[in-house]
Design a protein around this motif. Structure first.
Motif, PDB file in Angstrom:
ATOM      1  N   GLY A  54       0.788  -1.227   0.000  1.00  0.00           N
ATOM      2  CA  GLY A  54       0.000   0.000   0.000  1.00  0.00           C
ATOM      3  C   GLY A  54       0.818   1.274   0.000  1.00  0.00           C
ATOM      4  O   GLY A  54       0.268   2.365   0.141  1.00  0.00           O
ATOM      5  N   ARG A  55       2.152   1.139  -0.143  1.00  0.00           N
ATOM      6  CA  ARG A  55       3.020   2.322  -0.136  1.00  0.00           C
ATOM      7  C   ARG A  55       4.039   2.204  -1.259  1.00  0.00           C
ATOM      8  O   ARG A  55       4.570   1.133  -1.538  1.00  0.00           O
ATOM      9  CB  ARG A  55       3.758   2.444   1.193  1.00  0.00           C
ATOM     10  CG  ARG A  55       2.858   2.536   2.403  1.00  0.00           C
ATOM     11  CD  ARG A  55       3.654   2.610   3.689  1.00  0.00           C
ATOM     12  NE  ARG A  55       4.514   3.800   3.710  1.00  0.00           N
ATOM     13  CZ  ARG A  55       5.028   4.299   4.830  1.00  0.00           C
ATOM     14  NH1 ARG A  55       4.788   3.719   5.990  1.00  0.00           N
ATOM     15  NH2 ARG A  55       5.801   5.359   4.785  1.00  0.00           N
ATOM     16  N   LEU A  56       4.322   3.327  -1.898  1.00  0.00           N
ATOM     17  CA  LEU A  56       5.308   3.326  -2.977  1.00  0.00           C
ATOM     18  C   LEU A  56       6.681   2.897  -2.482  1.00  0.00           C
ATOM     19  O   LEU A  56       7.464   2.311  -3.231  1.00  0.00           O
ATOM     20  CB  LEU A  56       5.392   4.727  -3.604  1.00  0.00           C
ATOM     21  CG  LEU A  56       4.159   5.205  -4.364  1.00  0.00           C
ATOM     22  CD1 LEU A  56       4.337   6.652  -4.810  1.00  0.00           C
ATOM     23  CD2 LEU A  56       3.879   4.312  -5.571  1.00  0.00           C
ATOM     24  N   GLU A  57       6.970   3.184  -1.218  1.00  0.00           N
ATOM     25  CA  GLU A  57       8.272   2.812  -0.662  1.00  0.00           C
ATOM     26  C   GLU A  57       8.471   1.302  -0.640  1.00  0.00           C
ATOM     27  O   GLU A  57       9.612   0.818  -0.603  1.00  0.00           O
ATOM     28  CB  GLU A  57       8.417   3.357   0.764  1.00  0.00           C
ATOM     29  CG  GLU A  57       8.566   4.866   0.850  1.00  0.00           C
ATOM     30  CD  GLU A  57       7.233   5.596   0.894  1.00  0.00           C
ATOM     31  OE1 GLU A  57       7.226   6.801   1.170  1.00  0.00           O
ATOM     32  OE2 GLU A  57       6.180   4.939   0.660  1.00  0.00           O
ATOM     33  N   ARG A  58       7.410   0.525  -0.670  1.00  0.00           N
ATOM     34  CA  ARG A  58       7.508  -0.928  -0.567  1.00  0.00           C
ATOM     35  C   ARG A  58       7.583  -1.616  -1.931  1.00  0.00           C
ATOM     36  O   ARG A  58       7.672  -2.836  -2.004  1.00  0.00           O
ATOM     37  CB  ARG A  58       6.323  -1.478   0.235  1.00  0.00           C
ATOM     38  CG  ARG A  58       6.316  -1.047   1.702  1.00  0.00           C
ATOM     39  CD  ARG A  58       5.192  -1.728   2.440  1.00  0.00           C
ATOM     40  NE  ARG A  58       5.335  -3.184   2.396  1.00  0.00           N
ATOM     41  CZ  ARG A  58       4.356  -4.043   2.714  1.00  0.00           C
ATOM     42  NH1 ARG A  58       3.173  -3.569   3.094  1.00  0.00           N
ATOM     43  NH2 ARG A  58       4.553  -5.340   2.650  1.00  0.00           N
ATOM     44  N   ILE A  59       7.523  -0.836  -2.995  1.00  0.00           N
ATOM     45  CA  ILE A  59       7.624  -1.419  -4.342  1.00  0.00           C
ATOM     46  C   ILE A  59       9.085  -1.770  -4.612  1.00  0.00           C
ATOM     47  O   ILE A  59       9.975  -0.933  -4.469  1.00  0.00           O
ATOM     48  CB  ILE A  59       7.099  -0.444  -5.398  1.00  0.00           C
ATOM     49  CG1 ILE A  59       5.584  -0.247  -5.222  1.00  0.00           C
ATOM     50  CG2 ILE A  59       7.388  -0.969  -6.810  1.00  0.00           C
ATOM     51  CD1 ILE A  59       4.994   0.813  -6.118  1.00  0.00           C
TER      52      ILE A  59
END
Length: 310
Positions: A54-59
């Motif tokens: 749910g967060r761009l940082e986790r892509i």
């Protein structure tokens, strides 16, 4: 820093759009590209959310690779063109490069998506309507009539599966009878509408059958379903009997339409059937026309459907 790299939105798609808009204002992207990239990235966001991201940082590149491999499977099944699948992965790379130091994921080498604009060397089996009819019999037996209707619309009008599923067949049939053409608006690539000539009785029959199945609905998709549900259930099941007779998928039936149109426009069999080109000038004009009818912007893509120009 707040989530999504402090872009001012907790929604990944919206945050990505903000990053793309800023890049366009800096002159790094054209404003026309922003909408396209945003739409393609949003498709990845849907897949990421399904994985609990749910967060761009986790892509991560691994996540994108897994998504790309899913796209490769859909390309092999004839659901997506190689070019579009590659563009979906490239859009992710573009967005992520705006956000951080990002190692690009190769659509072809890493994800296994087929190279775009492959030249067809084997005639599409759907050119023989008896083969298609035989493949559709299990669909009718299993009450998968809507999937069968999509297949026939792909064969007779050259429609993509999404275009066929979203077509308002009642309006299309009326237009075909009055103007000998159908305007394709819903589900088109890039939102570009186009017209397809309706000159054969098989085309009218395909539209009439789809209209009957549509009933009081807006399209072949049942009222209680959306496009994604229809694609993942009805169309996925409908692809199986096609593949059992050697038709790779709905996309392969567009190739059969293109081969038919080449014969009608030039008076000669398509190069993939005849083994060559009789008249180069006629060939080019036919490719331009077929490209427009299939919803492509470049005639070299037509080689995927009817064979090359060599």
């Amino acid at each position: 820093m707040s989530r999504n790299y402090g872009l001012g939105s907790r929604d990944m798609s919206s945050a990505a759009r903000i990053a793309l808009d800023r890049a366009a204002r800096r002159g790094e992207l054209s404003f026309s590209s922003v909408a396209t990239l945003s739409e393609r990235f949003s498709q990845f966001v849907d897949a990421a959310r399904a994985q609990g991201i749910g967060r761009l940082e986790r892509i991560t590149p691994d996540l994108v690779q897994a998504y790309g491999q899913q796209l490769a499977t859909r390309v092999q099944g004839g659901e997506l063109s190689p070019a579009y699948a590659q563009n979906l992965v490239s859009a992710i790379n573009t967005v992520m490069q705006l956000l951080r130091d990002w190692t690009s994921v190769s659509p072809t080498k890493t994800c296994g998506i087929a190279l775009r604009c492959a030249v067809r060397s084997i005639p599409p089996l759907g050119v023989d309507r008896t083969v298609l009819t035989r493949s559709l019999e299990p669909l009718r037996d299993d009450d998968q009539l809507r999937a069968a209707a999509v297949a026939v619309l792909a064969r007779e009008l050259g429609l993509r599966s999404k275009e066929a599923a979203l077509l308002n067949a009642h309006k299309a049939l009326q237009e075909a009878r009055e103007r000998a053409q159908v305007t394709i608006v819903e589900g088109t690539k890039g939102g570009r509408s186009r017209t397809v000539p309706v000159l054969q009785k098989q085309q009218l029959s395909a539209l009439a059958n789809a209209a009957t199945l549509q009933g009081a609905g807006r399209s072949l998709i049942p009222v209680a379903q959306n496009w994604k549900q229809f694609r993942e259930n009805t169309l996925r099941q409908g692809r199986v009997p096609l593949q059992q007779v050697g038709i790779t998928g709905y996309h392969d039936l567009r190739a059969a339409y293109a081969c038919d149109r080449y014969q009608q426009l030039t008076g000669h069999p398509a190069p993939v059937i005849a083994g060559g080109i009789v008249d180069k000038h006629q060939d080019r004009l036919a490719r331009e026309q077929i490209s427009a009818e299939l919803g492509h912007g470049r005639i070299d893509v037509v080689a995927e459907y009817i064979g090359g120009r060599g």
